[in-house]
Design an enzyme around this catalytic site. Sequence first.
Site, PDB file in Angstrom:
ATOM      1  N   ASP A   9      -1.552 -27.056   1.945  1.00  0.00           N
ATOM      2  CA  ASP A   9      -2.217 -26.248   0.921  1.00  0.00           C
ATOM      3  C   ASP A   9      -3.691 -26.164   1.308  1.00  0.00           C
ATOM      4  O   ASP A   9      -4.083 -26.606   2.400  1.00  0.00           O
ATOM      5  CB  ASP A   9      -1.975 -26.807  -0.496  1.00  0.00           C
ATOM      6  CG  ASP A   9      -2.749 -28.092  -0.782  1.00  0.00           C
ATOM      7  OD1 ASP A   9      -3.344 -28.674   0.166  1.00  0.00           O
ATOM      8  OD2 ASP A   9      -2.765 -28.519  -1.948  1.00  0.00           O
ATOM      9  N   CYS A  66      -1.545 -32.097   2.081  1.00  0.00           N
ATOM     10  CA  CYS A  66      -2.288 -31.594   0.923  1.00  0.00           C
ATOM     11  C   CYS A  66      -3.448 -32.561   0.703  1.00  0.00           C
ATOM     12  O   CYS A  66      -3.787 -33.332   1.602  1.00  0.00           O
ATOM     13  CB  CYS A  66      -1.395 -31.412  -0.301  1.00  0.00           C
ATOM     14  SG  CYS A  66      -0.649 -32.913  -0.957  1.00  0.00           S
ATOM     15  N   THR A  68      -3.826 -35.259  -1.307  1.00  0.00           N
ATOM     16  CA  THR A  68      -3.378 -36.662  -1.285  1.00  0.00           C
ATOM     17  C   THR A  68      -2.125 -36.868  -0.443  1.00  0.00           C
ATOM     18  O   THR A  68      -1.793 -38.010  -0.101  1.00  0.00           O
ATOM     19  CB  THR A  68      -3.015 -37.114  -2.715  1.00  0.00           C
ATOM     20  OG1 THR A  68      -1.980 -36.239  -3.200  1.00  0.00           O
ATOM     21  CG2 THR A  68      -4.215 -37.061  -3.642  1.00  0.00           C
ATOM     22  N   GLY A  69      -1.394 -35.816  -0.190  1.00  0.00           N
ATOM     23  CA  GLY A  69      -0.081 -35.914   0.466  1.00  0.00           C
ATOM     24  C   GLY A  69       1.029 -36.172  -0.542  1.00  0.00           C
ATOM     25  O   GLY A  69       2.214 -36.055  -0.217  1.00  0.00           O
ATOM     26  N   ILE A  70       0.646 -36.500  -1.757  1.00  0.00           N
ATOM     27  CA  ILE A  70       1.646 -36.903  -2.761  1.00  0.00           C
ATOM     28  C   ILE A  70       2.446 -35.697  -3.269  1.00  0.00           C
ATOM     29  O   ILE A  70       3.684 -35.721  -3.287  1.00  0.00           O
ATOM     30  CB  ILE A  70       0.976 -37.654  -3.934  1.00  0.00           C
ATOM     31  CG1 ILE A  70       0.347 -38.964  -3.426  1.00  0.00           C
ATOM     32  CG2 ILE A  70       2.013 -37.966  -5.019  1.00  0.00           C
ATOM     33  CD1 ILE A  70      -0.517 -39.675  -4.462  1.00  0.00           C
ATOM     34  N   HIS A  99      13.348 -46.973  10.798  1.00  0.00           N
ATOM     35  CA  HIS A  99      14.264 -47.476   9.775  1.00  0.00           C
ATOM     36  C   HIS A  99      14.764 -46.412   8.802  1.00  0.00           C
ATOM     37  O   HIS A  99      15.898 -46.514   8.334  1.00  0.00           O
ATOM     38  CB  HIS A  99      13.587 -48.596   8.971  1.00  0.00           C
ATOM     39  CG  HIS A  99      13.425 -49.859   9.761  1.00  0.00           C
ATOM     40  ND1 HIS A  99      12.990 -51.031   9.200  1.00  0.00           N
ATOM     41  CD2 HIS A  99      13.649 -50.134  11.086  1.00  0.00           C
ATOM     42  CE1 HIS A  99      12.941 -51.983  10.135  1.00  0.00           C
ATOM     43  NE2 HIS A  99      13.335 -51.454  11.288  1.00  0.00           N
ATOM     44  N   ARG A 133      22.238 -50.931  11.548  1.00  0.00           N
ATOM     45  CA  ARG A 133      22.338 -51.184  10.107  1.00  0.00           C
ATOM     46  C   ARG A 133      21.570 -50.151   9.285  1.00  0.00           C
ATOM     47  O   ARG A 133      21.901 -49.895   8.121  1.00  0.00           O
ATOM     48  CB  ARG A 133      21.854 -52.601   9.772  1.00  0.00           C
ATOM     49  CG  ARG A 133      20.365 -52.842   9.987  1.00  0.00           C
ATOM     50  CD  ARG A 133      20.007 -54.296   9.819  1.00  0.00           C
ATOM     51  NE  ARG A 133      18.571 -54.543   9.816  1.00  0.00           N
ATOM     52  CZ  ARG A 133      17.813 -54.570  10.920  1.00  0.00           C
ATOM     53  NH1 ARG A 133      18.351 -54.351  12.106  1.00  0.00           N
ATOM     54  NH2 ARG A 133      16.514 -54.809  10.826  1.00  0.00           N
ATOM     55  N   HIS A 134      20.584 -49.539   9.905  1.00  0.00           N
ATOM     56  CA  HIS A 134      19.791 -48.538   9.184  1.00  0.00           C
ATOM     57  C   HIS A 134      20.585 -47.251   8.957  1.00  0.00           C
ATOM     58  O   HIS A 134      20.341 -46.537   7.993  1.00  0.00           O
ATOM     59  CB  HIS A 134      18.486 -48.260   9.931  1.00  0.00           C
ATOM     60  CG  HIS A 134      17.663 -49.492  10.094  1.00  0.00           C
ATOM     61  ND1 HIS A 134      17.109 -50.160   9.026  1.00  0.00           N
ATOM     62  CD2 HIS A 134      17.373 -50.220  11.198  1.00  0.00           C
ATOM     63  CE1 HIS A 134      16.484 -51.238   9.461  1.00  0.00           C
ATOM     64  NE2 HIS A 134      16.637 -51.307  10.777  1.00  0.00           N
TER      65      HIS A 134
HETATM   66  C1  RB5 Z   1      -5.055 -29.654  -4.857  1.00  0.00           C
HETATM   67  O1  RB5 Z   1      -6.264 -29.737  -5.530  1.00  0.00           O
HETATM   68  C2  RB5 Z   1      -4.371 -31.003  -4.844  1.00  0.00           C
HETATM   69  O2  RB5 Z   1      -3.860 -31.273  -6.101  1.00  0.00           O
HETATM   70  C3  RB5 Z   1      -3.286 -31.029  -3.796  1.00  0.00           C
HETATM   71  O3  RB5 Z   1      -3.853 -30.786  -2.552  1.00  0.00           O
HETATM   72  C4  RB5 Z   1      -2.521 -32.321  -3.646  1.00  0.00           C
HETATM   73  O4  RB5 Z   1      -3.363 -33.410  -3.501  1.00  0.00           O
HETATM   74  C5  RB5 Z   1      -1.460 -32.557  -4.611  1.00  0.00           C
HETATM   75  O5  RB5 Z   1      -0.752 -33.568  -4.590  1.00  0.00           O
END
Ligand code: RB5
Length: 147
Positions: A9, A66, A68-70, A99, A133-134
Amino acid sequence: MDKIALGCDHGGYALMQEIKKYLEEAGLPYEDFGTYSSESCDYPVFAEKTARAVASGECSKGILICGTGIGMSICANKIRGIRCALCGDCFSAEFTRRHNDANMLAMGARVTGPGLAVKIAETFLNTGFEGGRHQRRIKLMMELENR
Ligand code: RB5
């Protein structure tokens, strides 16, 4: 050679350019599913496009970035067949391949600097799955998609 699917993003756009530079220097083919600028956009759109390219087999692995990558990793893991690991260190990148047989890597551009991010991507792409095993655990993991 197998292609690597790339998706980001606006928060991940600049770091993705560094990843692309590394892939080009390493001679690794990729397909870029966007976004293509730092203009604000919605990460689920790009996570889905990129993850579907991996899930369909069009690309063998994928990298998502992104802020955070989250958000990217949560979205990717909703696509059947995807095992996306959010990594901020090389140890995790190595072991999620060995793994978990992770087929996508997610990173946070606001968390991980470009030097480390390239090393994480390199580790992820150059490490194989151990099997054994994995393999049994991956089978159990993927069965969760059918519950
Ligand atoms: C965008 O501002 C931000 O929310 C996105 O890049 C990301 O971190 C979402 O998880």
